[in-house]
Motif scaffolding. Structure first.
Motif, PDB file in Angstrom:
ATOM      1  N   GLY A 443     -37.741  34.963  -5.354  1.00 54.15           N
ATOM      2  CA  GLY A 443     -36.733  33.909  -5.219  1.00 54.15           C
ATOM      3  C   GLY A 443     -35.465  34.214  -5.985  1.00 54.15           C
ATOM      4  O   GLY A 443     -34.895  33.336  -6.641  1.00 54.15           O
ATOM      5  N   ILE A 444     -35.011  35.468  -5.904  1.00 54.03           N
ATOM      6  CA  ILE A 444     -33.847  35.903  -6.673  1.00 54.03           C
ATOM      7  C   ILE A 444     -32.564  35.428  -5.988  1.00 54.03           C
ATOM      8  O   ILE A 444     -32.353  35.670  -4.802  1.00 54.03           O
ATOM      9  CB  ILE A 444     -33.826  37.439  -6.815  1.00 54.03           C
ATOM     10  CG1 ILE A 444     -35.112  37.931  -7.489  1.00 54.03           C
ATOM     11  CG2 ILE A 444     -32.590  37.897  -7.584  1.00 54.03           C
ATOM     12  CD1 ILE A 444     -35.292  37.467  -8.903  1.00 54.03           C
ATOM     13  N   ASP A 445     -31.714  34.750  -6.753  1.00 56.32           N
ATOM     14  CA  ASP A 445     -30.446  34.216  -6.234  1.00 56.32           C
ATOM     15  C   ASP A 445     -29.268  35.142  -6.547  1.00 56.32           C
ATOM     16  O   ASP A 445     -28.267  35.151  -5.834  1.00 56.32           O
ATOM     17  CB  ASP A 445     -30.207  32.841  -6.871  1.00 56.32           C
ATOM     18  CG  ASP A 445     -29.416  31.912  -5.967  1.00 56.32           C
ATOM     19  OD1 ASP A 445     -29.294  32.208  -4.766  1.00 56.32           O
ATOM     20  OD2 ASP A 445     -28.931  30.876  -6.463  1.00 56.32           O
ATOM     21  N   CYS A 446     -29.378  35.906  -7.644  1.00 58.90           N
ATOM     22  CA  CYS A 446     -28.284  36.775  -8.098  1.00 58.90           C
ATOM     23  C   CYS A 446     -28.868  38.137  -8.457  1.00 58.90           C
ATOM     24  O   CYS A 446     -29.867  38.209  -9.182  1.00 58.90           O
ATOM     25  CB  CYS A 446     -27.597  36.189  -9.333  1.00 58.90           C
ATOM     26  SG  CYS A 446     -27.093  34.489  -9.144  1.00 58.90           S
ATOM     27  N   TYR A 447     -28.229  39.180  -7.986  1.00 63.10           N
ATOM     28  CA  TYR A 447     -28.757  40.507  -8.253  1.00 63.10           C
ATOM     29  C   TYR A 447     -27.662  41.548  -8.065  1.00 63.10           C
ATOM     30  O   TYR A 447     -26.616  41.285  -7.454  1.00 63.10           O
ATOM     31  CB  TYR A 447     -29.945  40.821  -7.339  1.00 63.10           C
ATOM     32  CG  TYR A 447     -29.624  40.738  -5.866  1.00 63.10           C
ATOM     33  CD1 TYR A 447     -29.262  41.875  -5.140  1.00 63.10           C
ATOM     34  CD2 TYR A 447     -29.683  39.514  -5.198  1.00 63.10           C
ATOM     35  CE1 TYR A 447     -28.967  41.798  -3.786  1.00 63.10           C
ATOM     36  CE2 TYR A 447     -29.386  39.424  -3.851  1.00 63.10           C
ATOM     37  CZ  TYR A 447     -29.027  40.564  -3.144  1.00 63.10           C
ATOM     38  OH  TYR A 447     -28.718  40.480  -1.815  1.00 63.10           O
ATOM     39  N   ARG A 448     -27.922  42.749  -8.593  1.00 66.73           N
ATOM     40  CA  ARG A 448     -26.993  43.867  -8.435  1.00 66.73           C
ATOM     41  C   ARG A 448     -27.450  44.710  -7.247  1.00 66.73           C
ATOM     42  O   ARG A 448     -28.603  45.142  -7.190  1.00 66.73           O
ATOM     43  CB  ARG A 448     -26.930  44.709  -9.697  1.00 66.73           C
ATOM     44  CG  ARG A 448     -26.023  45.936  -9.565  1.00 66.73           C
ATOM     45  CD  ARG A 448     -25.500  46.388 -10.913  1.00 66.73           C
ATOM     46  NE  ARG A 448     -24.623  45.375 -11.492  1.00 66.73           N
ATOM     47  CZ  ARG A 448     -24.020  45.494 -12.672  1.00 66.73           C
ATOM     48  NH1 ARG A 448     -24.186  46.598 -13.398  1.00 66.73           N
ATOM     49  NH2 ARG A 448     -23.251  44.527 -13.137  1.00 66.73           N
ATOM     50  N   VAL A 449     -26.528  44.933  -6.337  1.00 66.72           N
ATOM     51  CA  VAL A 449     -26.873  45.691  -5.145  1.00 66.72           C
ATOM     52  C   VAL A 449     -26.342  47.125  -5.194  1.00 66.72           C
ATOM     53  O   VAL A 449     -26.795  47.994  -4.434  1.00 66.72           O
ATOM     54  CB  VAL A 449     -26.368  44.952  -3.881  1.00 66.72           C
ATOM     55  CG1 VAL A 449     -24.859  45.017  -3.768  1.00 66.72           C
ATOM     56  CG2 VAL A 449     -27.037  45.481  -2.626  1.00 66.72           C
ATOM     57  N   TYR A 450     -25.411  47.389  -6.113  1.00 69.26           N
ATOM     58  CA  TYR A 450     -24.821  48.737  -6.191  1.00 69.26           C
ATOM     59  C   TYR A 450     -24.208  48.902  -7.571  1.00 69.26           C
ATOM     60  O   TYR A 450     -23.550  47.988  -8.086  1.00 69.26           O
ATOM     61  CB  TYR A 450     -23.749  48.890  -5.103  1.00 69.26           C
ATOM     62  CG  TYR A 450     -23.010  50.222  -5.118  1.00 69.26           C
ATOM     63  CD1 TYR A 450     -23.441  51.293  -4.346  1.00 69.26           C
ATOM     64  CD2 TYR A 450     -21.877  50.397  -5.909  1.00 69.26           C
ATOM     65  CE1 TYR A 450     -22.759  52.514  -4.354  1.00 69.26           C
ATOM     66  CE2 TYR A 450     -21.197  51.609  -5.933  1.00 69.26           C
ATOM     67  CZ  TYR A 450     -21.647  52.655  -5.155  1.00 69.26           C
ATOM     68  OH  TYR A 450     -20.983  53.854  -5.165  1.00 69.26           O
ATOM     69  N   ASP A 451     -24.436  50.080  -8.192  1.00 66.21           N
ATOM     70  CA  ASP A 451     -23.873  50.322  -9.524  1.00 66.21           C
ATOM     71  C   ASP A 451     -23.453  51.782  -9.630  1.00 66.21           C
ATOM     72  O   ASP A 451     -24.158  52.621 -10.206  1.00 66.21           O
ATOM     73  CB  ASP A 451     -24.890  49.977 -10.610  1.00 66.21           C
ATOM     74  CG  ASP A 451     -24.253  49.911 -11.999  1.00 66.21           C
ATOM     75  OD1 ASP A 451     -23.033  50.132 -12.112  1.00 66.21           O
ATOM     76  OD2 ASP A 451     -24.980  49.640 -12.965  1.00 66.21           O
ATOM     77  N   ALA A 452     -22.288  52.073  -9.042  1.00 64.21           N
ATOM     78  CA  ALA A 452     -21.724  53.431  -9.092  1.00 64.21           C
ATOM     79  C   ALA A 452     -22.750  54.463  -8.650  1.00 64.21           C
ATOM     80  O   ALA A 452     -22.836  55.555  -9.224  1.00 64.21           O
ATOM     81  CB  ALA A 452     -21.182  53.727 -10.486  1.00 64.21           C
TER      82      ALA A 452
END
Length: 730
Positions: A443-452
């Motif tokens: 139930g993740i609402d916020c996440y990192r999809v790309y980091d350099a």
């Protein structure tokens, strides 16, 4: 001075109650009830005046006019009062006080008017008996009201000898107490007596001293509000008819006994402050209503309709803070929104009444009120807002200025992308597919999809409840600025297509090393706050106005761990930022939380986050201080501590600069000093290449849990932060 036949009386009340008071007095047998500002004139025999003193839930004072005479100056006042037969009213050994109101060109202050009135009474007795009564301001035998107006001067006896709103059950209240007659007016406007007769329940989720609950219980049990008063002024008056008064009191006691034996409605109250709950319990005991009214310590975030028996209908009533003396309005908007959501979710089919002095806060509930009644709380114009929770729905607008919502992409023809942009977009899609099952399961609402991931596209892309935040890493000096600009243009072109969002739902910023107060400075002034969900917590992020969003996504696992471990513990959050970890700990059942930071900006944000989750500051202290200095003076101990300092700071608010690598040993030792035996401290920071000082590891048991505190969206970059679980050595 024996009264015969009907007399004219005057009942005073707060503004806004005049119509209710006139109806109440008429029901008590008064004749010719006539409203005026802050009061009601009426006629009736002495027994009517007694009955009003005993049974009025709304009046402040019941005044019996003794004489009227013309005059506007001090001599006329003195001579007129000197003509009164004071021996028929009181004895010379008794005490009295004067409440004087009004002014003229000759009498310009009430103290002077009261002094001349006192002189006339004392001189009357001195001239006739050589004895004189004394003035007693606090607890006189008799209290007189002298009113100067353009029509002349009126002398009246204050029958109760003090304000009738003081029932006798409340010795202590919270910081912003609600007067008893105002509470009664709120309940009458909400038709609580009718609802109680139909078997409805009464719940106050922010009960404070319990005034609304106690007034509601007395209405339901047919208990006269004046039955517990210690004494009345008329009992020492020469015209008092003791037998008549005792007959009324006996009848009222009988009615109260029968009422308490009857089946009464469910009446419950909750408050987040345990000290206030204890005061409410003392008031309930003093009123003799322990079996009728129950209160317990519970924040708004935990409010649910009781399930021990069916409660299909009832009244939820409360007097939330509205920023005059308690709370901060910007934070309170989120508290009111939480109240609206909870009312609608938990109390469908019920009625609700919210009393507030701020119409904007009333609207922040997100619910439509079908009726509003104006009342005055002292000098504050206020209103009772009535809500039908069976036929209502939340507005989409969240509280706060220009509240943000997720925006879906409009279908449109997609522009042709360059090869570089296409490659970047494909990586975004791949990453999102890789994370999809984890996002859905947790139930993740916020996440990192790309980091350099690809060094030439040096950006971090984060998703916040459907909106996108892009932070461009500052390019090294050797990189051609035109090439960097071209790559950012390709990022801008690819993002909306790859993530299926509208271009205006993407926010771009440039990351660089923060010095001094840069992290607190505004980049924009949109005021947009977006609500995101993390575990049990609803957290506010701002994607546009600051360099940071208000939520560090890489610390998500640590925050959720704190929520699991906080139950029944005292939690300390040092360098608390916007307080997301504090909210998690509080919702996880922490006994108390203490949050310390030097930034007013972030502490204000924390207060909004607390309010947004139905949490107040009674168990969640918010302190502005330098953490190191505060630790040096701290005498309290804690079971659970989060120490998450910045990597570097040379803020002007600090006496010296701070470098986490250089200064962490002293800071960590100071924080461990406030940890209780058996307690746990989590130490985390984002400094690349950080190394824990060997002396710290020799002193404390420090276990590196960095990899345990990285979710799938950050596992590709394990150096994003370092984290240790620290305890005292066995």
């Amino acid at each position: 001075m024996k009264l015969a036949g009907n007399q004219q009386w005057f009942a005073t009340c707060p503004k806004g109650m005049e119509g209710l008071l006139a109806a109440e007095l008429s029901a008590l047998g008064a004749q010719q009830a006539r409203k005026t500002v802050a009061g009601v004139y009426f006629e009736g025999a002495l027994v009517t005046g007694y009955r009003a003193c005993l049974w009025s839930r709304l009046a402040n004072r019941i005044l019996l006019p003794l004489t009227r005479f013309p005059g506007q100056d001090a001599d006329a006042l003195y001579q007129g009062l000197l003509q009164v037969d004071w021996g028929a009213i009181m004895r010379p050994e008794q005490t009295f006080s004067i409440d004087f109101s009004g002014e003229s060109t000759a009498i310009r202050n009430t103290q002077f008017g009261a002094q001349r009135s006192k002189d006339a009474i004392v001189d009357w007795f001195q001239q006739r008996s050589g004895r004189r009564p004394s003035v007693e301001r606090r607890d006189p035998d008799l209290r007189f009201n002298v009113r100067l107006s353009r029509q002349g001067i009126m002398l009246a006896l204050d029958m109760a000898g003090g304000s009738l709103h003081q029932r006798g059950y409340r010795l202590q209240a919270g910081a912003a107490p609600l007067k008893e007659n105002l509470a009664a007016a709120i309940l009458l406007r909400a038709d609580w007596p009718g609802m109680a007769a139909r078997g409805g329940a009464l719940i106050d989720p922010m009960c404070g001293a319990g005034t609304l609950l106690l007034e509601g219980a007395m209405m339901a049990a047919d208990i006269a509000p004046g039955l517990q008063r210690r004494h009345y002024g008329f009992e020492r008056w020469q015209g008092h008819n003791a037998a008549q008064w005792q007959a009324l009191v006996s009848d009222a006691r009988g009615r109260a006994e029968r009422g308490l034996r009857a089946t009464l409605p469910e009446i419950r109250g909750y408050d987040a402050d345990p000290q206030v709950v204890r005061r409410a319990q003392e008031n309930i005991a003093r009123a003799g209503l322990e079996t009728v009214v129950r209160v317990s310590c519970k924040p708004l975030s935990e409010l649910k309709k009781p399930t021990h028996k069916p409660l299909p209908h009832g009244l939820l009533v409360c007097n939330p803070p509205y920023g005059e003396r308690l709370g901060d309005k910007a934070s309170l908007q989120y508290l009111y929104r939480q109240l609206g959501e909870t009312m609608l979710r938990e109390f469908a089919g019920w009625q609700a009444a919210v009393f507030t002095a701020d119409s904007e806060l009333g609207r922040a509930t997100g619910l439509r009120s079908h009726k509003q009644y104006k009342l005055w709380n002292g000098a504050l114009a206020s209103a009772v807002l009535l809500f039908d929770l069976d036929n209502n729905r939340l507005s989409e607008q969240h509280p706060g200025p220009a509240a943000a919502t997720a925006t879906a992409a409009e279908p449109a023809s997609e522009p042709r992308l360059s090869p570089g942009a296409e490659m970047f977009g494909n990586r975004l899609r791949k990453n999102r597919r890789r994370l999809a099952s984890w996002i859905k399961r947790e139930g993740i609402d916020c996440y990192r999809v790309y980091d350099a991931d690809m060094p030439e596209y040096a950006v971090a892309v984060d998703i916040y409840a459907g909106q996108v935040h892009v932070a461009e890493y500052q390019a090294p000096r050797e990189v051609d600025p035109e090439a960097a600009a071209q790559r950012l243009a390709e990022v801008r072109a690819a993002l909306p297509q790859a993530l299926a969002v509208a271009p205006d739902a993407v926010v771009y910023k440039t990351r660089q090393r923060q010095r001094g107060d840069q992290q607190y400075r505004k980049q924009a002034d949109s005021g947009e706050m977006l609500t995101v969900q993390e575990g049990q917590a609803r957290l506010l992020v701002n994607l546009r106005d600051y360099l940071d969003t208000g939520l560090f996504l890489d610390h998500r696992p640590l925050r959720l761990r704190l929520a699991r471990e906080a139950k029944g513990k005292d939690f300390l959050n040092l360098f608390c930022y916007t307080g997301s970890a504090t909210v998690h700990a509080a919702l996880g059942g922490a006994r108390s939380t203490t949050s310390v930071d030097l930034s007013n900006t972030y502490l204000g944000w924390l207060r909004k986050n607390l309010a947004h989750n139905g949490l107040d500051e009674s168990r969640n202290r918010v302190l502005r201080a330098d953490c190191m200095e505060w630790l040096g003076n701290c005498e309290q101990q804690f079971d659970l501590v989060l120490l998450d300092p910045p990597s570097f700071s040379n803020s002007k608010k600090l006496n010296d600069s701070f470098d986490v690598q250089r200064d962490h040993a002293a800071l960590l030792n100071a924080a461990m000093a406030v940890l209780r035996p058996g307690g746990v401290l989590y130490f985390s920071n984002n400094r690349r290449g950080f190394r824990l000082d060997p002396s710290v590891q020799e002193t404390w048991e420090c276990v590196d849990i960095s990899r345990e505190t990285l979710d799938p969206d950050f596992q590709r970059n394990p150096r994003v932060h370092s984290c240790w679980r620290c305890t005292a050595r066995a």
